[in-house]
Design a protein around this motif. Sequence first.
Motif, PDB file in Angstrom:
ATOM      1  N   LEU A  47       0.824  -1.210   0.000  1.00  0.00           N
ATOM      2  CA  LEU A  47       0.000   0.000   0.000  1.00  0.00           C
ATOM      3  C   LEU A  47       0.855   1.256   0.000  1.00  0.00           C
ATOM      4  O   LEU A  47       0.342   2.349   0.238  1.00  0.00           O
ATOM      5  CB  LEU A  47      -0.894   0.008   1.247  1.00  0.00           C
ATOM      6  N   LYS A 112     -20.694   1.126  -2.057  1.00  0.00           N
ATOM      7  CA  LYS A 112     -20.063   1.892  -3.129  1.00  0.00           C
ATOM      8  C   LYS A 112     -19.031   2.798  -2.502  1.00  0.00           C
ATOM      9  O   LYS A 112     -19.344   3.874  -2.016  1.00  0.00           O
ATOM     10  CB  LYS A 112     -21.105   2.730  -3.859  1.00  0.00           C
ATOM     11  N   TRP A 113     -17.805   2.339  -2.531  1.00  0.00           N
ATOM     12  CA  TRP A 113     -16.787   3.125  -1.878  1.00  0.00           C
ATOM     13  C   TRP A 113     -16.362   4.281  -2.768  1.00  0.00           C
ATOM     14  O   TRP A 113     -16.152   4.110  -3.957  1.00  0.00           O
ATOM     15  CB  TRP A 113     -15.563   2.257  -1.572  1.00  0.00           C
ATOM     16  N   PRO A 114     -16.199   5.486  -2.202  1.00  0.00           N
ATOM     17  CA  PRO A 114     -15.729   6.625  -3.004  1.00  0.00           C
ATOM     18  C   PRO A 114     -14.215   6.595  -3.097  1.00  0.00           C
ATOM     19  O   PRO A 114     -13.520   7.108  -2.243  1.00  0.00           O
ATOM     20  CB  PRO A 114     -16.195   7.824  -2.185  1.00  0.00           C
ATOM     21  N   LEU A 115     -13.678   5.991  -4.159  1.00  0.00           N
ATOM     22  CA  LEU A 115     -12.244   5.810  -4.098  1.00  0.00           C
ATOM     23  C   LEU A 115     -11.531   5.881  -5.439  1.00  0.00           C
ATOM     24  O   LEU A 115     -12.130   5.924  -6.487  1.00  0.00           O
ATOM     25  CB  LEU A 115     -11.957   4.444  -3.446  1.00  0.00           C
ATOM     26  N   LYS A 116     -10.209   5.866  -5.310  1.00  0.00           N
ATOM     27  CA  LYS A 116      -9.360   5.905  -6.499  1.00  0.00           C
ATOM     28  C   LYS A 116      -9.045   4.477  -6.923  1.00  0.00           C
ATOM     29  O   LYS A 116      -9.359   3.526  -6.235  1.00  0.00           O
ATOM     30  CB  LYS A 116      -8.054   6.610  -6.171  1.00  0.00           C
ATOM     31  N   VAL A 117      -8.359   4.353  -8.022  1.00  0.00           N
ATOM     32  CA  VAL A 117      -7.991   3.017  -8.497  1.00  0.00           C
ATOM     33  C   VAL A 117      -6.645   2.596  -7.933  1.00  0.00           C
ATOM     34  O   VAL A 117      -6.422   1.455  -7.599  1.00  0.00           O
ATOM     35  CB  VAL A 117      -7.948   3.006 -10.030  1.00  0.00           C
ATOM     36  N   GLU A 118      -5.735   3.539  -7.868  1.00  0.00           N
ATOM     37  CA  GLU A 118      -4.393   3.196  -7.398  1.00  0.00           C
ATOM     38  C   GLU A 118      -4.140   3.795  -6.045  1.00  0.00           C
ATOM     39  O   GLU A 118      -4.541   4.927  -5.794  1.00  0.00           O
ATOM     40  CB  GLU A 118      -3.365   3.789  -8.362  1.00  0.00           C
ATOM     41  N   PRO A 119      -3.435   3.073  -5.192  1.00  0.00           N
ATOM     42  CA  PRO A 119      -3.114   3.658  -3.889  1.00  0.00           C
ATOM     43  C   PRO A 119      -2.171   4.833  -4.064  1.00  0.00           C
ATOM     44  O   PRO A 119      -1.316   4.833  -4.932  1.00  0.00           O
ATOM     45  CB  PRO A 119      -2.442   2.519  -3.125  1.00  0.00           C
ATOM     46  N   SER A 120      -2.365   5.814  -3.226  1.00  0.00           N
ATOM     47  CA  SER A 120      -1.531   6.994  -3.375  1.00  0.00           C
ATOM     48  C   SER A 120      -0.136   6.717  -2.854  1.00  0.00           C
ATOM     49  O   SER A 120       0.064   5.929  -1.952  1.00  0.00           O
ATOM     50  CB  SER A 120      -2.150   8.157  -2.610  1.00  0.00           C
TER      51      SER A 120
END
Lengths: 169, 496, 102
Positions: A47, A112-120
């Motif tokens: 991560l 429905k998670w509000p999220l990005k595709v890649e971990p920052s």
Amino acid sequence: MQLVIFFVLAAITTVAGIIMVSADNIARSIYSHVLALLGIAGIYLLLYAEFMAGVQVLVYAGGVSIMLLFALMLTKPAKGVIRALDHPRRVPAFITAVVLFGLLSFSIFQAKWPLKVEPSRVMTPEVIGKSMFADYVLPFEIVSVILLVALIGAVVIGVKGREDTDDEE
Amino acid sequence: MEFTLIIPEIIVFLTATAILILDLILQQEKQKKLLGFAAEAGVILAIAQLVRMFALGQQASSWGLLTIDTFGHVIKIILLVSTGLVILLSVDYFKTIISRKGEYYCLILFSVVGMMFMVSADNFISFFLSLQLTSIPLYILSGIDKNDARSNEAAYKYLMLGMLASVVMLYGMTFIYGFTAAANFEGIARQLTSLDLHENPILLIAMIFIFAGFAFKVAAVPFHFWVPDTYEGAPTPVTSFLATAPKVAGFAALIRLLTIAFSPLIAQWRTLFIILSILSMSVGNIVALSQTNIKRMLGFSSVAHVGYILMAFAIADQMAVSAAIFYLMIYGIVNIGTFAVIASVMRGEDHQIQGLAGLSKRSPLMSLSVAVFMISMIGIPPTPGFWGKFNLFASVVNGGMTWLAVIGIINSIISVYYYINVLRYVYGDQEIGNQQDKQARRPADPAADGLNNIPCLMRLAVVISLALTIIIATYPQPFIELAKAAAVALKTGLWL
Amino acid sequence: MIPLTYYLIFSAMLFCIGVYGVLARRNSIMILVSIELMLNAVNINLVAFSAYLRGDDPIGQMFSLFAIAVGAGEIGVGLAIILNLYRLRNTINIDQIDFLKW
């Protein structure tokens, strides 16, 4: 590629966890606990949380596990290996755990998670440190008091035989 | 940085550290009493500062991860008054039983600091950490009588279950954080208004986990299992602390969480609290009927009282919340008073209810106090307990759930039996005749010579509790107004 | 790339393994260890959320660090109490710790 690493680490950690909760030989149980903690440190690396991984190894795998082993050695029966003797409650416990897992995973998939595709990748120790000492100083101080209290508690309860230093009643 | 906002907490914290240092300097036994007085002084100073801040009537302000407002001031005053009484009680109780008095006082004070932060927390992080700061000293305090196996067992059970509850609560918090990308209560509320609970059952599960942690802390059914063992095993002053302060702080934090962070989800959690309330009232009252150990009985009675307070959460409007705060005030004082009497009269004994037999002949003051406190807990006029229950039931009826109030009244009637049972022994004619009872009353600690020599400070604690109870009974209005001011001060969308 | 849900399911699995451990284990130290595993599962949740949420928020990781510190402290106190328990009764099997009846 990352997916493969994830599954390998997840598998190792899960198996270690299962051994930990069901092993009859308690020392073996703690060893697999250490393995599980290291597996989790690996997940943190996936991560991009390097600082967390480092802390995990230092504090948990390094410190807490040794503490547990010490405690285990100090509380063992007169002779023989330390046995777990878990029989009575295994089945209801297992059912509870499985049901809980089912509920949780169903809900997790549904949401429905509000999220990005890649971990920052920006969570460097610098970012964490800046945030902690600028905005979150109060929790930091509270944690330091908690650790002081834990220390006091360990001494008050754990240390043996100070009562005979009282000179008068 | 507005440090002035948290001066009361700083005062208590500095007192705790000062006691630790003093403990090193004062080596002689006799001087250790000074530590207790130092602790008491710190508490009184903090109360004074809080009263000043309350009187200034400042607007709510945010500092760090806290919201300092009138609600916080009122609750903190209640907390500190209870703590002051407990410290007063402890100074003479522990003369011979434990040897580490410095740590004892500083643990109580650190726990109070945690509670004070918890009451003002408006962020999951500060809330969780202050909850831990509250709980860990309590675990240690329950087991501080190292050589008493029951005290140790009390600490053990409390710690195990407490850690479990904390972890479960934290798990719930992570999901809320994951959904709302915010850890502060107002941010959470803003995000939650745009989310639909039916699409996302994980939110409901997260909420239940969080409430499970709370229910453990305030001892609501079905998370109350630690109460009888811990109350019985811990030293009596510690039990008096456990029965009042964490509950007040826990409820205050819960009020803030519900009215600010979870306000969009009010329809869902009202139902949950109805269930918790009915369970707590019923189980608490019914199991209390069969108890022979007075500390266990009081433990279950406190579970029942928690049930009554939870009724207010089933309604959760301003009237209900102020009724809950008022009830907490009364509950705290009456409970500490009762435990103070038990600690004074039954030092070092086995704490069976029969041990109180014939108390009326031995000490009229103590018997009168017990009578007043027991009647107040039942809720018979003109005791403050009556006003508290009346307010609560009235707010429940006002909220449209008359049936819930009826259940509460039925439960109060059930509770008459076990409270009057205590008085039966106190005022009854049964002298301690047979050998068995004499055995039960033999002090385990030879230096605590039973009733003949109640230290004056413990007597003072009882007298103060009795006096406060009578004052609230005669002039309840100012206190009710105080509770109302606290409730009004909450900046919540529910009744702004 | 690894979807967030995988991490969440993984941590849920560890959490439930911990729950099983708490309910089934008889040795006190093992119960503590199971609670610790649950705490680690929670930390994974926090760090994963912190990494995947829009906005690059360090809150999750920080919260996780605090949770580790507090967890370690609690375990220290827990072990002290368990040691005292052992000193008084010579056993730490929770079935045998019942001076205070239910």
